[in-house]
Design an enzyme around this catalytic site. Structure first.
Site, PDB file in Angstrom:
ATOM      1  N   GLY A 157       3.383  -3.697   4.881  1.00 35.84           N
ATOM      2  CA  GLY A 157       3.724  -5.104   4.660  1.00 35.84           C
ATOM      3  C   GLY A 157       3.019  -6.025   5.627  1.00 35.84           C
ATOM      4  O   GLY A 157       2.456  -7.052   5.242  1.00 35.84           O
ATOM      5  N   GLY A 158       2.974  -5.637   6.898  1.00 42.61           N
ATOM      6  CA  GLY A 158       2.289  -6.467   7.888  1.00 42.61           C
ATOM      7  C   GLY A 158       0.793  -6.491   7.633  1.00 42.61           C
ATOM      8  O   GLY A 158       0.157  -7.548   7.721  1.00 42.61           O
ATOM      9  N   GLY A 208       6.675   1.619   5.456  1.00 42.59           N
ATOM     10  CA  GLY A 208       5.595   2.536   5.086  1.00 42.59           C
ATOM     11  C   GLY A 208       4.762   1.970   3.950  1.00 42.59           C
ATOM     12  O   GLY A 208       3.968   2.648   3.327  1.00 42.59           O
ATOM     13  N   ASP A 218      -4.450   0.211   8.517  1.00 44.23           N
ATOM     14  CA  ASP A 218      -4.253  -0.007   7.074  1.00 44.23           C
ATOM     15  C   ASP A 218      -4.904  -1.274   6.568  1.00 44.23           C
ATOM     16  O   ASP A 218      -5.028  -1.481   5.366  1.00 44.23           O
ATOM     17  CB  ASP A 218      -2.741  -0.162   6.787  1.00 44.23           C
ATOM     18  CG  ASP A 218      -2.055   1.171   6.651  1.00 44.23           C
ATOM     19  OD1 ASP A 218      -0.809   1.188   6.733  1.00 44.23           O
ATOM     20  OD2 ASP A 218      -2.751   2.183   6.466  1.00 44.23           O
ATOM     21  N   LYS A 277       0.852  -1.200   0.000  1.00 46.10           N
ATOM     22  CA  LYS A 277       0.000   0.000   0.000  1.00 46.10           C
ATOM     23  C   LYS A 277       0.875   1.233   0.000  1.00 46.10           C
ATOM     24  O   LYS A 277       1.906   1.265   0.650  1.00 46.10           O
ATOM     25  CB  LYS A 277      -0.848  -0.055   1.267  1.00 46.10           C
ATOM     26  CG  LYS A 277      -1.450   1.204   1.826  1.00 46.10           C
ATOM     27  CD  LYS A 277      -0.689   2.295   2.465  1.00 46.10           C
ATOM     28  CE  LYS A 277       0.107   2.055   3.660  1.00 46.10           C
ATOM     29  NZ  LYS A 277       0.845   3.312   4.093  1.00 46.10           N
TER      30      LYS A 277
HETATM   31  C1  LIG Z   1       0.850   5.639   8.188  1.00 48.14           C
HETATM   32  C2  LIG Z   1      -0.207   4.772   7.579  1.00 48.14           C
HETATM   33  O1  LIG Z   1       0.397   3.648   6.988  1.00 48.14           O
HETATM   34  C3  LIG Z   1      -0.965   5.537   6.499  1.00 48.14           C
HETATM   35  O2  LIG Z   1      -1.777   4.657   5.760  1.00 48.14           O
HETATM   36  C4  LIG Z   1      -1.184   4.272   8.631  1.00 48.14           C
HETATM   37  O3  LIG Z   1      -1.803   5.346   9.287  1.00 48.14           O
HETATM   38  C5  LIG Z   1      -0.524   3.381   9.680  1.00 48.14           C
HETATM   39  O4  LIG Z   1      -1.344   2.263   9.757  1.00 48.14           O
HETATM   40  P1  LIG Z   1      -0.929   1.018  10.682  1.00 48.14           P
HETATM   41  O5  LIG Z   1       0.554   0.789  10.634  1.00 48.14           O
HETATM   42  O6  LIG Z   1      -1.884  -0.086  10.356  1.00 48.14           O
HETATM   43  O7  LIG Z   1      -1.223   1.637  12.107  1.00 48.14           O
HETATM   44  P2  LIG Z   1      -1.712   0.840  13.361  1.00 48.14           P
HETATM   45  O8  LIG Z   1      -0.966  -0.460  13.458  1.00 48.14           O
HETATM   46  O9  LIG Z   1      -3.195   0.845  13.381  1.00 48.14           O
HETATM   47  O10 LIG Z   1      -1.192   1.842  14.510  1.00 48.14           O
HETATM   48  C6  LIG Z   1       0.185   1.877  14.824  1.00 48.14           C
HETATM   49  C7  LIG Z   1       0.458   3.195  15.518  1.00 48.14           C
HETATM   50  O11 LIG Z   1       0.518   4.247  14.520  1.00 48.14           O
HETATM   51  C8  LIG Z   1      -0.072   5.453  15.051  1.00 48.14           C
HETATM   52  N1  LIG Z   1      -1.252   5.788  14.234  1.00 48.14           N
HETATM   53  C9  LIG Z   1      -1.767   4.904  13.332  1.00 48.14           C
HETATM   54  C10 LIG Z   1      -2.858   5.284  12.551  1.00 48.14           C
HETATM   55  C11 LIG Z   1      -3.427   6.563  12.760  1.00 48.14           C
HETATM   56  N2  LIG Z   1      -4.507   6.963  12.054  1.00 48.14           N
HETATM   57  N3  LIG Z   1      -2.893   7.416  13.674  1.00 48.14           N
HETATM   58  C12 LIG Z   1      -1.819   7.060  14.416  1.00 48.14           C
HETATM   59  O12 LIG Z   1      -1.346   7.839  15.247  1.00 48.14           O
HETATM   60  C13 LIG Z   1      -0.439   5.141  16.498  1.00 48.14           C
HETATM   61  O13 LIG Z   1       0.679   5.443  17.319  1.00 48.14           O
HETATM   62  C14 LIG Z   1      -0.642   3.634  16.456  1.00 48.14           C
HETATM   63  O14 LIG Z   1      -0.470   3.021  17.731  1.00 48.14           O
HETATM   64  N1  LIG Z   2       3.825 -10.195   8.641  1.00 47.30           N
HETATM   65  C1  LIG Z   2       4.483  -9.058   8.950  1.00 47.30           C
HETATM   66  N2  LIG Z   2       5.099  -8.337   7.980  1.00 47.30           N
HETATM   67  C2  LIG Z   2       5.761  -7.178   8.285  1.00 47.30           C
HETATM   68  N3  LIG Z   2       5.882  -6.669   9.539  1.00 47.30           N
HETATM   69  C3  LIG Z   2       5.288  -7.367  10.525  1.00 47.30           C
HETATM   70  C4  LIG Z   2       4.551  -8.564  10.277  1.00 47.30           C
HETATM   71  N4  LIG Z   2       4.071  -9.010  11.449  1.00 47.30           N
HETATM   72  C5  LIG Z   2       4.481  -8.138  12.391  1.00 47.30           C
HETATM   73  N5  LIG Z   2       5.228  -7.155  11.857  1.00 47.30           N
HETATM   74  C6  LIG Z   2       5.848  -6.041  12.591  1.00 47.30           C
HETATM   75  O1  LIG Z   2       5.169  -4.832  12.260  1.00 47.30           O
HETATM   76  C7  LIG Z   2       6.079  -3.728  12.241  1.00 47.30           C
HETATM   77  C8  LIG Z   2       5.679  -2.853  11.110  1.00 47.30           C
HETATM   78  O2  LIG Z   2       5.840  -3.622   9.934  1.00 47.30           O
HETATM   79  P1  LIG Z   2       5.191  -3.137   8.541  1.00 47.30           P
HETATM   80  O3  LIG Z   2       6.026  -3.707   7.453  1.00 47.30           O
HETATM   81  O4  LIG Z   2       3.728  -3.407   8.545  1.00 47.30           O
HETATM   82  O5  LIG Z   2       5.441  -1.561   8.661  1.00 47.30           O
HETATM   83  P2  LIG Z   2       4.924  -0.450   7.680  1.00 47.30           P
HETATM   84  O6  LIG Z   2       5.016  -0.923   6.285  1.00 47.30           O
HETATM   85  O7  LIG Z   2       5.645   0.796   8.034  1.00 47.30           O
HETATM   86  O8  LIG Z   2       3.414  -0.358   8.079  1.00 47.30           O
HETATM   87  P3  LIG Z   2       2.458   0.900   7.810  1.00 47.30           P
HETATM   88  O9  LIG Z   2       2.791   1.447   6.462  1.00 47.30           O
HETATM   89  O10 LIG Z   2       1.126   0.280   7.909  1.00 47.30           O
HETATM   90  O11 LIG Z   2       2.775   1.878   8.906  1.00 47.30           O
HETATM   91  C9  LIG Z   2       7.488  -4.317  12.083  1.00 47.30           C
HETATM   92  O12 LIG Z   2       8.289  -3.870  13.166  1.00 47.30           O
HETATM   93  C10 LIG Z   2       7.296  -5.825  12.145  1.00 47.30           C
HETATM   94  O13 LIG Z   2       8.156  -6.430  13.106  1.00 47.30           O
END
Ligand SMILES: C[C@](O)(CO)[C@H](O)COP(=O)(O)OP(=O)(O)OC[C@H]1O[C@@H](n2ccc(N)nc2=O)[C@H](O)[C@@H]1O
Ligand SMILES: Nc1ncnc2c1ncn2[C@@H]1O[C@H](COP(=O)(O)OP(=O)(O)OP(=O)(O)O)[C@@H](O)[C@H]1O
Length: 308
Positions: free
Chosen positions: A115-116, A112, A150, A14
């Protein structure tokens, strides 16, 4: 309906074409109000779910060359987002999570690129097929929304508007007026992802946003915060734009950078600039938009369905 022995899902990463960030809300656990346009890109992880004997419990296998902090032996399998999705789906339909999950990971971790969230969405789609639930997307999004902001978007991909904390999804049809406008504005076709060995913690980037705010005229309000924590991303953006990219920005909370390259020549110029400067660690080519692809294994050939 024949029940497949296993189901594989290729689930796209995404990015955010716009990301307006509002104030944090206590009732959302401190998450911020968002108004964003999500776009899935064809950089995918593959999650396969296979049934295990009753009472056997779950298992998780993880493969990939760039597993970030998932590679650490201390990485708790029970906290993996795909396993959390398995538990949530088992709870939602009253089954035991006796499933073997395997993830072939290509989406950089902590980048960003959600992936998770993509792995969790893939697990939800796979179980919908493996357990013959046949639940509609809206029901699957409800389960996803309990796991992360997300995840509801990742269940169907394409283009979509996200509001609330990102979990309220309004799909944007590519043939709609807004869908056509996005494509006319260059948010479709070839993209290059500038990826890093570094990770950024999403909560840390949001905290940095609370301190520094959004950059002047930047469509991703988290970009200034992400670049303050990871300056190389800022250089990669400047170089991609100077090389002719139509758009280049930090993806979500970063650090990865997404560049939309409208022609093969621009694509070559961006790659050359990034390789020359070392502003990124890896370059991944992909296309936008993209959608999950569900394949039931152990059924007659041609059983491929695309999540809508
Ligand atoms: C940055 C983005 O990737 C943009 O799409 C998302 O807002 C993040 O989505 P995400 O990683 O699925 O976030 P979550 O796992 O729900 O939340 C992780 C942490 O990110 C912050 N968080 C997330 C979403 C949001 N609308 N506001 C926040 O402040 C909070 O500290 C939260 O505890
Ligand atoms: N299947 C998975 N794939 C990736 N990260 C994972 C998974 N399960 C748990 N995690 C943990 O989630 C944290 C965030 O990983 P992710 O790759 O989703 O970050 P991100 O891409 O920055 O997410 P977002 O864009 O939603 O903020 C990592 O520190 C990782 O250890």
């Amino acid at each position: 309906m024949t029940v497949p022995a296993a189901v594989s899902v290729d689930c796209p990463a995404k990015t955010n074409l716009t990301l307006e960030v509002g104030r944090p809300r206590a009732e959302w656990g401190g998450r911020h109000e968002l108004d964003t346009i999500y776009c899935a890109i064809s950089l995918t992880d593959t999650v396969t779910a296979a049934a295990k004997p009753a009472g056997a419990g779950f298992s998780l296998d993880l493969a990939g060359e760039h597993l970030g902090d998932l590679a650490a032996s201390s990485s708790d399998m029970r906290r993996n987002h795909a396993v959390l999705a398995l538990f949530a789906m088992a709870e939602a339909c009253g089954r035991e999570p006796d499933v073997a999950l395997s993830i072939d990971k290509r989406i950089p971790v902590g980048a960003g690129l959600a992936g998770g969230s993509a792995d969790a969405a893939a697990t939800i789609l796979a179980l919908n097929e493996l357990w013959a639930l046949d639940w509609p997307i809206e029901r699957l999004r409800e389960v996803a929304a309990t796991l992360g902001a997300d995840m509801p978007f990742c269940v169907a991909g394409g283009y979509a508007r996200g509001t609330g904390y990102g979990e309220i999804i309004e799909p944007i049809d590519e043939e709609s007026e807004l869908g056509r406008a996005l494509q006319a504005d260059g948010y479709a076709g070839e993209v290059l992802v500038g990826a890093y060995g570094d990770q950024l913690s999403t909560p840390e980037v949001y905290r940095a946003f609370d301190a520094v705010g959004a950059g002047e005229g930047e469509r991703n309000h988290l970009q200034k915060a992400a670049v303050s924590l990871h300056p190389r991303s800022g250089r990669a953006i400047d170089e991609a734009l100077a090389a002719g990219a139509r758009h280049a920005f930090v993806s979500g909370s970063g650090p990865s950078v997404v560049a939309f390259t409208p022609t093969p020549d621009v694509r070559r110029r961006v790659i050359a600039a990034w390789e020359r400067s070392g502003a990124v660690d890896r370059i991944i080519a992909a296309e936008a938009p993209a959608r999950p692809r569900v394949t039931a294994v152990g059924l007659p050939a041609g059983s491929v369905t695309v999540a809508r």
